[in-house]
Scaffold this motif. Structure first.
Motif, short mmCIF file in Angstrom:
data_model
loop_
_atom_site.label_atom_id
_atom_site.label_comp_id
_atom_site.label_asym_id
_atom_site.label_seq_id
_atom_site.Cartn_x
_atom_site.Cartn_y
_atom_site.Cartn_z
N HIS A 20 2.37 1.50 -3.32
CA HIS A 20 0.86 2.24 -4.28
C HIS A 20 0.45 3.53 -3.48
O HIS A 20 -0.51 3.67 -4.69
N ALA A 21 0.56 3.81 -2.75
CA ALA A 21 -0.28 4.95 -2.63
C ALA A 21 -0.83 6.08 -3.29
O ALA A 21 -1.77 6.24 -3.12
N GLU A 22 0.27 6.68 -4.41
CA GLU A 22 -0.44 7.29 -5.36
C GLU A 22 -1.93 6.70 -5.81
O GLU A 22 -2.24 7.46 -6.83
N ASP A 23 -1.07 5.22 -6.42
CA ASP A 23 -2.55 4.71 -7.25
C ASP A 23 -3.29 4.64 -6.96
O ASP A 23 -4.93 4.29 -7.29
N LYS A 32 -5.56 5.97 -3.39
CA LYS A 32 -5.65 7.26 -3.14
C LYS A 32 -7.40 7.16 -2.68
O LYS A 32 -7.92 7.47 -2.76
N LEU A 33 -7.16 6.12 -1.65
CA LEU A 33 -8.45 5.47 -1.27
C LEU A 33 -8.57 6.20 -0.01
O LEU A 33 -7.81 5.38 0.56
N VAL A 34 -9.52 5.80 0.78
CA VAL A 34 -9.44 6.08 2.22
C VAL A 34 -10.08 5.01 3.25
O VAL A 34 -10.45 4.50 2.72
N TYR A 55 -9.22 1.61 2.66
CA TYR A 55 -8.32 1.15 1.95
C TYR A 55 -7.74 0.07 1.59
O TYR A 55 -6.70 0.43 2.25
N GLU A 73 0.91 -1.30 0.09
CA GLU A 73 -0.08 -0.08 0.01
C GLU A 73 0.57 0.97 -0.09
O GLU A 73 0.79 2.55 -0.43
N GLU A 74 1.95 0.98 0.47
CA GLU A 74 2.90 2.59 0.70
C GLU A 74 3.71 2.67 -0.34
O GLU A 74 3.44 3.66 -0.92
#
Length: 126
Positions: A66-69, A71-73, A75, A63-64
């Protein structure tokens, strides 16, 4: 007792083998008939005690990355086991490998090198 452990492991391995089959076909699944008693005990402890923590660790790293991809709260990225390399023996210092990943986002995986139950190295591939 050994037969009960084999049956328990067979039930617990079913969903894991489904994940492994997706990533490497039938050759990558864990075959219960080929396992020694120590390997059965090892896998039972892995699945019952440690596997959720390893998946959480891998999920956090992915998740870190792919954080830019994402962008869901709130998730929670689904992850699956891609490969298990069992330790060669029962020694405390014996190392083994667990690969956990996600098919989306370019098949990103995290390779965990472990000594007994301690993560000694992690490598993100993707």
């Amino acid at each position: 007792m050994a037969d009960l452990k084999r049956e328990e492991l067979k039930k617990l391995l079913s969903p894991i083998n489904k994940e492994l089959r997706v990533h490497g076909g039938n050759d990558s699944t864990v075959k219960i008939t080929k396992l020694k008693a120590a390997q059965i005990d090892f896998l039972l402890e892995l699945i019952k005690v440690h596997l959720d923590d390893y998946k959480t660790f891998a999920r956090t790293k992915l998740e870190e990355f792919h954080a830019e991809d994402i962008k869901l709260v709130n998730y929670k990225m689904p992850v699956s086991i891609h490969k298990i390399t069992l330790p060669e023996n029962e020694e405390e210092n014996c190392t083994w490998e667990l690969i956990i990943g996600r098919l989306r986002f370019g098949s990103t995986e995290i390779i965990l090198d472990l000594k007994k139950w301690e993560i000694i190295d992690d490598t993100l591939v993707g």
